[in-house]
Design a protein around this motif. Structure first.
Motif, PDB file in Angstrom:
ATOM      1  N   THR A   1      44.083  -4.679  31.746  1.00  0.00           N
ATOM      2  CA  THR A   1      44.293  -6.075  31.361  1.00  0.00           C
ATOM      3  C   THR A   1      42.985  -6.744  30.962  1.00  0.00           C
ATOM      4  O   THR A   1      42.922  -7.486  29.973  1.00  0.00           O
ATOM      5  CB  THR A   1      44.928  -6.851  32.528  1.00  0.00           C
ATOM      6  OG1 THR A   1      46.200  -6.281  32.837  1.00  0.00           O
ATOM      7  CG2 THR A   1      45.107  -8.317  32.183  1.00  0.00           C
ATOM      8  N   LEU A   2      41.928  -6.462  31.722  1.00  0.00           N
ATOM      9  CA  LEU A   2      40.642  -7.120  31.475  1.00  0.00           C
ATOM     10  C   LEU A   2      39.892  -6.520  30.294  1.00  0.00           C
ATOM     11  O   LEU A   2      39.077  -7.191  29.660  1.00  0.00           O
ATOM     12  CB  LEU A   2      39.770  -7.038  32.727  1.00  0.00           C
ATOM     13  CG  LEU A   2      40.264  -7.811  33.956  1.00  0.00           C
ATOM     14  CD1 LEU A   2      39.384  -7.501  35.164  1.00  0.00           C
ATOM     15  CD2 LEU A   2      40.275  -9.310  33.683  1.00  0.00           C
ATOM     16  N   ALA A   3      40.140  -5.244  29.984  1.00  0.00           N
ATOM     17  CA  ALA A   3      39.309  -4.546  28.991  1.00  0.00           C
ATOM     18  C   ALA A   3      39.990  -4.304  27.654  1.00  0.00           C
ATOM     19  O   ALA A   3      39.314  -3.965  26.680  1.00  0.00           O
ATOM     20  CB  ALA A   3      38.842  -3.203  29.565  1.00  0.00           C
ATOM     21  N   GLU A   4      41.307  -4.480  27.565  1.00  0.00           N
ATOM     22  CA  GLU A   4      42.012  -4.066  26.360  1.00  0.00           C
ATOM     23  C   GLU A   4      41.974  -5.078  25.224  1.00  0.00           C
ATOM     24  O   GLU A   4      42.470  -4.808  24.133  1.00  0.00           O
ATOM     25  CB  GLU A   4      43.471  -3.752  26.695  1.00  0.00           C
ATOM     26  CG  GLU A   4      44.290  -4.981  27.066  1.00  0.00           C
ATOM     27  CD  GLU A   4      45.738  -4.646  27.365  1.00  0.00           C
ATOM     28  OE1 GLU A   4      46.107  -3.463  27.239  1.00  0.00           O
ATOM     29  OE2 GLU A   4      46.497  -5.563  27.734  1.00  0.00           O
TER      30      GLU A   4
ATOM     31  N   GLY B   1      35.696 -14.114  32.990  1.00  0.00           N
ATOM     32  CA  GLY B   1      36.244 -13.842  31.665  1.00  0.00           C
ATOM     33  C   GLY B   1      36.597 -12.381  31.497  1.00  0.00           C
ATOM     34  O   GLY B   1      36.313 -11.542  32.357  1.00  0.00           O
ATOM     35  N   PRO B   2      37.224 -12.027  30.373  1.00  0.00           N
ATOM     36  CA  PRO B   2      37.554 -10.632  30.093  1.00  0.00           C
ATOM     37  C   PRO B   2      36.291  -9.786  29.945  1.00  0.00           C
ATOM     38  O   PRO B   2      35.204 -10.313  29.695  1.00  0.00           O
ATOM     39  CB  PRO B   2      38.316 -10.705  28.761  1.00  0.00           C
ATOM     40  CG  PRO B   2      38.761 -12.120  28.641  1.00  0.00           C
ATOM     41  CD  PRO B   2      37.716 -12.936  29.327  1.00  0.00           C
ATOM     42  N   VAL B   3      36.453  -8.470  30.076  1.00  0.00           N
ATOM     43  CA  VAL B   3      35.313  -7.558  29.958  1.00  0.00           C
ATOM     44  C   VAL B   3      35.481  -6.630  28.756  1.00  0.00           C
ATOM     45  O   VAL B   3      34.874  -5.561  28.696  1.00  0.00           O
ATOM     46  CB  VAL B   3      35.116  -6.732  31.247  1.00  0.00           C
ATOM     47  CG1 VAL B   3      34.789  -7.636  32.423  1.00  0.00           C
ATOM     48  CG2 VAL B   3      36.360  -5.894  31.557  1.00  0.00           C
TER      49      VAL B   3
ATOM     50  N   ALA C   1      30.865 -16.950  34.837  1.00  0.00           N
ATOM     51  CA  ALA C   1      30.244 -15.619  34.772  1.00  0.00           C
ATOM     52  C   ALA C   1      31.144 -14.799  33.869  1.00  0.00           C
ATOM     53  O   ALA C   1      32.136 -14.229  34.319  1.00  0.00           O
ATOM     54  CB  ALA C   1      30.121 -14.994  36.155  1.00  0.00           C
ATOM     55  N   MET C   2      30.820 -14.752  32.603  1.00  0.00           N
ATOM     56  CA  MET C   2      31.689 -14.136  31.610  1.00  0.00           C
ATOM     57  C   MET C   2      31.269 -12.696  31.328  1.00  0.00           C
ATOM     58  O   MET C   2      30.132 -12.298  31.583  1.00  0.00           O
ATOM     59  CB  MET C   2      31.659 -14.948  30.312  1.00  0.00           C
ATOM     60  CG  MET C   2      31.924 -16.442  30.490  1.00  0.00           C
ATOM     61  SD  MET C   2      33.556 -16.813  31.139  1.00  0.00           S
ATOM     62  CE  MET C   2      34.543 -16.549  29.671  1.00  0.00           C
ATOM     63  N   SER C   3      32.197 -11.917  30.771  1.00  0.00           N
ATOM     64  CA  SER C   3      31.916 -10.587  30.250  1.00  0.00           C
ATOM     65  C   SER C   3      31.206  -9.709  31.284  1.00  0.00           C
ATOM     66  O   SER C   3      31.770  -9.354  32.309  1.00  0.00           O
ATOM     67  CB  SER C   3      31.096 -10.710  28.961  1.00  0.00           C
ATOM     68  OG  SER C   3      30.964  -9.480  28.288  1.00  0.00           O
ATOM     69  N   GLY C   4      29.934  -9.366  31.028  1.00  0.00           N
ATOM     70  CA  GLY C   4      29.191  -8.559  31.981  1.00  0.00           C
ATOM     71  C   GLY C   4      29.061  -9.221  33.333  1.00  0.00           C
ATOM     72  O   GLY C   4      28.982  -8.551  34.372  1.00  0.00           O
TER      73      GLY C   4
END
Length: 279
Positions: A214-217, A147-149, A124-127
């Motif tokens: 961390t997840l959004a930068e 995954g990262p957002v 379940a990546m991104s969104g």
């Protein structure tokens, strides 16, 4: 009664036209039966959000699937139809999609009063990760990942656009890039603020803000796999076992487009521990 070649041809055309519709109807009924089985066992409302290429395509080209506004409309309606004291189980398999739709789903799940559980069989990546962060508990297959957002602007990561401003003199940057950089800065800040709001009821404010950053930068590439162990280290309520077998069965009912030669083959039977394969 005489049956000519033309009659046989029309029957054949009718059969090959109706057969895919009958098959799809049968698969849809099996999916609903599995969802009902999980609901009965867990006493919950089960919702599936699965984006996988099926054997339905336009002019032979498989149609890509991602989280869109239509998905958010359906899920929001399902949540409205769920009693406030009934748990919600969301089966999630997606590469991501629109930030607006993902935020709507995440916000609605967060506001639901009963327990919300996310099941991730593969990824379940991104969104999809953003939606998962709204849950009270995330249950993954041992090899599944989030995954990262970090937001994407068209084909470019927002973080990479902002990096141009740091590495290049502003006089040498064209207006279009400067506009993209302004949009990128806003997008990163908006996503980071929203993710922080999702995490505030799970951890202290300072820790929530740091994890959201961390997840959004853009620390990693957008397809960086965040494993179950990494999620636990981040302080999230994550379980890497107890994924219901029905979830795997459900994934089998979302087939990929048919190929002349399968990429993966195996004998679809479980082997007991300590026993050799038959033969």
């Amino acid at each position: 009664m005489n049956i000519g070649i033309t009659d046989i041809l029309w029957v054949f055309i009718l059969a090959i036209t109706l057969l895919p519709m009958i098959q799809q109807r049968s698969i849809a009924e099996k999916r609903l039966s599995l969802l009902r089985r999980i609901e009965t066992r867990r006493h919950s409302r089960v919702i599936s959000l699965i984006h996988r290429q099926e054997a339905i395509s336009f002019l032979g080209i498989p149609i890509s699937r991602y989280i869109n506004v239509e998905d958010s409309e359906h899920i929001l309606r399902a949540i409205r139809l769920t009693p406030v004291d009934m748990p919600i189980d969301l089966i999630l398999h997606t590469p991501g999609g629109l930030v607006l739709a993902s935020e709507q789903i995440a916000r609605a799940l967060q506001q639901h009063q009963a327990k919300v559980t996310i099941f991730v069989p593969h990824y379940a990546m991104s969104g999809g990760t953003m939606i998962s962060l709204a849950a009270d508990e995330i249950i993954l297959d041992p090899n599944a990942v989030l995954g990262p957002v970090d937001p994407q602007l068209g084909q470019y990561p927002a973080a990479s656009i902002l990096k141009v401003l740091k590495q290049k003199n502003i006089d040498r940057i064209d207006d279009n890039t400067l506009i993209l950089a302004d949009m990128a800065e806003k997008a990163v800040r908006q996503v980071q603020d929203f993710v922080t709001s999702l995490l505030l009821d799970k951890m202290p404010p300072e820790q929530a803000g740091e994890l959201a950053k961390t997840l959004a930068e853009g620390r990693w590439t957008h397809d960086y796999p965040i494993t179950c162990d990494k999620l636990r280290a981040m302080g999230l309520a994550t379980v890497c076992t107890d994924l219901p077998l029905e979830v795997y069965e459900l994934m089998e009912l979302y087939p990929q487009p048919a190929q002349q030669r399968p990429s993966v083959q195996y004998i679809p039977l479980p082997y007991d521990n300590g026993k050799k394969p038959p033969g």
